[in-house]
Design a protein around this motif. Structure first.
Motif, PDB file in Angstrom:
ATOM      1  N   ALA A  71       1.027  15.354   4.780  1.00 14.17           N
ATOM      2  CA  ALA A  71       1.231  13.911   4.627  1.00 14.17           C
ATOM      3  C   ALA A  71       1.660  13.363   5.984  1.00 14.17           C
ATOM      4  O   ALA A  71       2.379  14.033   6.730  1.00 14.17           O
ATOM      5  N   TYR A  72       1.247  12.143   6.280  1.00 14.35           N
ATOM      6  CA  TYR A  72       1.588  11.515   7.560  1.00 14.35           C
ATOM      7  C   TYR A  72       2.329  10.211   7.304  1.00 14.35           C
ATOM      8  O   TYR A  72       1.807   9.330   6.607  1.00 14.35           O
ATOM      9  N   VAL A  73       3.537  10.141   7.839  1.00 12.45           N
ATOM     10  CA  VAL A  73       4.411   8.983   7.610  1.00 12.45           C
ATOM     11  C   VAL A  73       4.944   8.455   8.944  1.00 12.45           C
ATOM     12  O   VAL A  73       5.910   7.709   8.976  1.00 12.45           O
ATOM     13  N   GLU A 114       1.704  -3.108  -0.840  1.00 14.16           N
ATOM     14  CA  GLU A 114       1.288  -4.496  -1.073  1.00 14.16           C
ATOM     15  C   GLU A 114       1.674  -5.351   0.145  1.00 14.16           C
ATOM     16  O   GLU A 114       2.795  -5.240   0.656  1.00 14.16           O
ATOM     17  N   GLY A 115       0.747  -6.156   0.609  1.00 14.81           N
ATOM     18  CA  GLY A 115       1.040  -7.033   1.749  1.00 14.81           C
ATOM     19  C   GLY A 115       0.609  -6.473   3.085  1.00 14.81           C
ATOM     20  O   GLY A 115       0.632  -7.177   4.102  1.00 14.81           O
ATOM     21  N   PHE A 116       0.202  -5.209   3.119  1.00 20.45           N
ATOM     22  CA  PHE A 116      -0.227  -4.613   4.384  1.00 20.45           C
ATOM     23  C   PHE A 116      -1.516  -5.305   4.840  1.00 20.45           C
ATOM     24  O   PHE A 116      -2.430  -5.506   4.049  1.00 20.45           O
ATOM     25  N   PRO A 117      -1.595  -5.675   6.130  1.00 20.85           N
ATOM     26  CA  PRO A 117      -2.794  -6.403   6.582  1.00 20.85           C
ATOM     27  C   PRO A 117      -4.048  -5.527   6.491  1.00 20.85           C
ATOM     28  O   PRO A 117      -4.071  -4.399   6.989  1.00 20.85           O
ATOM     29  N   ILE A 118      -5.076  -6.063   5.888  1.00 23.90           N
ATOM     30  CA  ILE A 118      -6.317  -5.303   5.735  1.00 23.90           C
ATOM     31  C   ILE A 118      -6.956  -5.060   7.099  1.00 23.90           C
ATOM     32  O   ILE A 118      -7.591  -4.025   7.316  1.00 23.90           O
ATOM     33  N   VAL A 146      -2.127   1.649  -4.373  1.00 24.49           N
ATOM     34  CA  VAL A 146      -1.315   0.546  -3.853  1.00 24.49           C
ATOM     35  C   VAL A 146       0.027   0.541  -4.571  1.00 24.49           C
ATOM     36  O   VAL A 146       0.064   0.678  -5.802  1.00 24.49           O
ATOM     37  N   VAL A 147       1.105   0.400  -3.814  1.00 24.91           N
ATOM     38  CA  VAL A 147       2.438   0.285  -4.420  1.00 24.91           C
ATOM     39  C   VAL A 147       3.031  -1.083  -4.070  1.00 24.91           C
ATOM     40  O   VAL A 147       2.613  -1.722  -3.098  1.00 24.91           O
ATOM     41  N   ASP A 154       4.074   0.148   4.628  1.00 20.11           N
ATOM     42  CA  ASP A 154       2.768  -0.142   5.238  1.00 20.11           C
ATOM     43  C   ASP A 154       1.686   0.797   4.696  1.00 20.11           C
ATOM     44  O   ASP A 154       0.957   0.429   3.817  1.00 20.11           O
ATOM     45  N   LEU A 155       1.595   1.989   5.268  1.00 24.36           N
ATOM     46  CA  LEU A 155       0.700   2.965   4.644  1.00 24.36           C
ATOM     47  C   LEU A 155       1.114   4.375   4.997  1.00 24.36           C
ATOM     48  O   LEU A 155       1.749   4.612   6.025  1.00 24.36           O
ATOM     49  N   PHE A 156       0.809   5.263   4.084  1.00 21.53           N
ATOM     50  CA  PHE A 156       0.942   6.698   4.293  1.00 21.53           C
ATOM     51  C   PHE A 156      -0.447   7.298   4.110  1.00 21.53           C
ATOM     52  O   PHE A 156      -1.222   6.837   3.271  1.00 21.53           O
TER      53      PHE A 156
END
Lengths: 352, 352
Positions: A71-73, A114-118, A146-147, A154-156
């Motif tokens: 996993a990358y965080v 949720e809200g992360f820029p596409i 999506v959480v 942001d994203l993992f």
């Protein structure tokens, strides 16, 4: 200060006080080691996990495969020399490479907040694509979840990888033998310092970039030359020191290495002095250690140095023929010897 | 109301207004479909991804493998009939099974939030162990990362899986043929309603449990009987309706099914009526659809019903021989016909 085996792996660890996950549980040090041993390995124990290798070696039909996941965080998502997408591809490629496998296929699973820029997601997907192209692997399957805002970051990205082991190699900690030489594929600590500089708005100016790179060709060229590699590990959380301690512990062998044989870039050394860090514990993302018989060490070194990613490769130490407990010893320029221990956590969280 | 191909897949989607990830992007409906098509498939396109199957079919040496991954973010972590650990194992096992593979090896990658109780983690790891045992797979490799409090949500698990395809099956949306019959392995909607009941403290009392179960033996018994399965898909986010629309779109074939042929438990039907939901769109985690030639449909049904997980299996519809665009039609008890569309998102987020 050290526990029964002097590697720090069986030491009492700082109590969390509340039986809760701490940031240090993800740091690559003692706490993480204990979490994995006490909960994951204790419950899930099987021959593959008990190898404590970077990936699992599987026999499927007539084919030998390597299989791994990470996993990358990492934060920030973009840093000098890379980004989370690139890291997610190269990190998994490297775990396959150090199993002696040629990386072939990767999966990529995204957890988006949720809200992360596409548009940023798009940029990261393109980076995944470019990294896969460079490492000559295909992203063949994936998933997206999506959480809610505030329930993620942001994203993992989690990647898993499958590679093929084309030789009859036996590579892993338990194949380490007394007399083996220890090689390091390049200078250490660039990734960790690049991340710190990007994150912490540090006082020092640096043009340093992460060493984030795919190691499969580098490692493959050593294997193809016929070098009988006994063990490899790519250096990530916890750096060179932690990788050596883990290999010592799993193999039951004692190791020693010369500090001044370990290449460290001037900028990394300078930043470490400023920050009070030991470069031997700082994360890399494009470096590995290799263990091979002494009579093949020069040949291996030559092959490593022939590749741009291995131009600073060095022989740094050897495996000792001494009774247990397994210890890792660092020898200073002045000849003094010190035991190497695992850190409790990592100097900086979320480095990968 | 429908777009050019009437499946809803090419429809204009609600604008996010701000080019940001919405909860509905993870819901298994139109928005998710567009996100995947426009960003992931557009950038990473390769023959495996373009199959739009639940996993990738790989040829490695002389061996045919299936490879798949999923991230699990379900809330609550524990629900009637399962928990996130069990779901993470069975979900990936099922994605392998519907590729016609015998699931063998899984990876498990954990993203833990600082402060998460280690005793709860332990409980989930034990559940992963028990589920792997039941599904006859080994967890052979893994990873653990920790993120700061407030930057995650307790824990997320991503599993990937490798299975072996032992026959010369050609299974996937593009193998669907006109005249194929559509079978459903059991009643739909239990997982979604169980999650809703657990999460929302709903006014209705229910003893309903998730249908979360491993499908590999069920599916394997149909394949072993010699049924020439053309396509399978396990039903998750978006339920039966979304799975059929996706298969129609990818295969380019039109499908029709009879609503009253679809088994729905009385409790699920009651809860759906209370909540204003359509059970055809409610998530399952232990059900699949199968497409096979008409002359083998009864044989397939018999094999499905011989397994406890398939005792409510039914033939629900067929593939039509009509010109494009591909459409999915539901036929009501009264014989009225309605086009089936993808929902914009999911009725409930974080269902898996």
């Amino acid at each position: 200060m050290n526990g029964p085996d002097d590697t720090g792996l069986n030491c009492p660890v700082p109590s969390s006080g509340s039986d809760r996950v701490l940031i240090a549980h993800g740091g690559g040090g003692r706490l993480m080691h204990r979490l994995i041993e006490d909960y994951f390995l204790a419950e899930l124990a099987n021959p593959w996990l008990l190898e404590r290798h970077d990936g699992a070696l599987l026999e499927v039909g007539t084919v030998r495969l390597a299989f791994t996941t990470d996993a990358y965080v990492v934060r920030p998502l973009f840093f000098p020399g890379g980004d989370i997408g690139r890291l997610a591809v190269f990190g998994t490629v490297n775990d396959l490479a150090v199993c002696g496998a040629r990386p072939l296929y990767l999966s990529a699973s995204f957890i988006l907040e949720e809200g992360f820029p596409i548009s940023t997601l798009h940029q990261i997907v393109r980076s995944v694509r470019d990294a896969a192209c460079r490492a000559n692997v295909a992203i063949v399957t994936g998933d997206t979840k999506v959480v809610e805002k505030g329930k993620g970051h942001d994203l993992f990205i989690t990647t898993a990888g499958v590679g093929i082991v084309e030789g009859s190699y036996c590579i892993g900690p338990r194949f380490v033998e007394p007399g083996d030489m220890i090689l390091l594929s390049g200078d250490v600590g660039r990734h960790g310092i690049a991340i710190m500089a990007a994150r912490e708005s540090l006082a020092f100016q640096t043009t340093l970039e992460s060493d984030c790179a795919p190691l499969a060709d580098l490692v493959g060229s050593v294997l193809k030359a016929g070098v009988n590699i006994h063990c490899m590990r790519d250096l990530t959380r916890g750096g060179l020191a932690s990788a050596l301690v883990e290999i010592a512990h799993t193999s039951g062998r004692s190791l020693e290495f010369a500090e001044d044989a370990v290449p460290v870039a001037e900028e990394v050394r300078g930043a470490c002095e400023l920050l009070g860090l030991d470069p031997l514990y700082v994360a890399c993302e494009g470096r590995c250690v290799l263990f091979c018989p002494a009579h093949q060490a020069e040949q291996a070194l030559e092959r490593l140095r022939a590749d741009p990613l291995g131009q600073n490769a060095a022989i740094i130490g050897k495996v000792l023929d001494v009774p247990p407990p397994p210890r890792v010893t660092r020898i200073s320029r002045l000849g003094t010897r010190r035991l190497v221990d695992l850190p409790a956590g990592e100097q900086l969280p979320r480095i990968c």
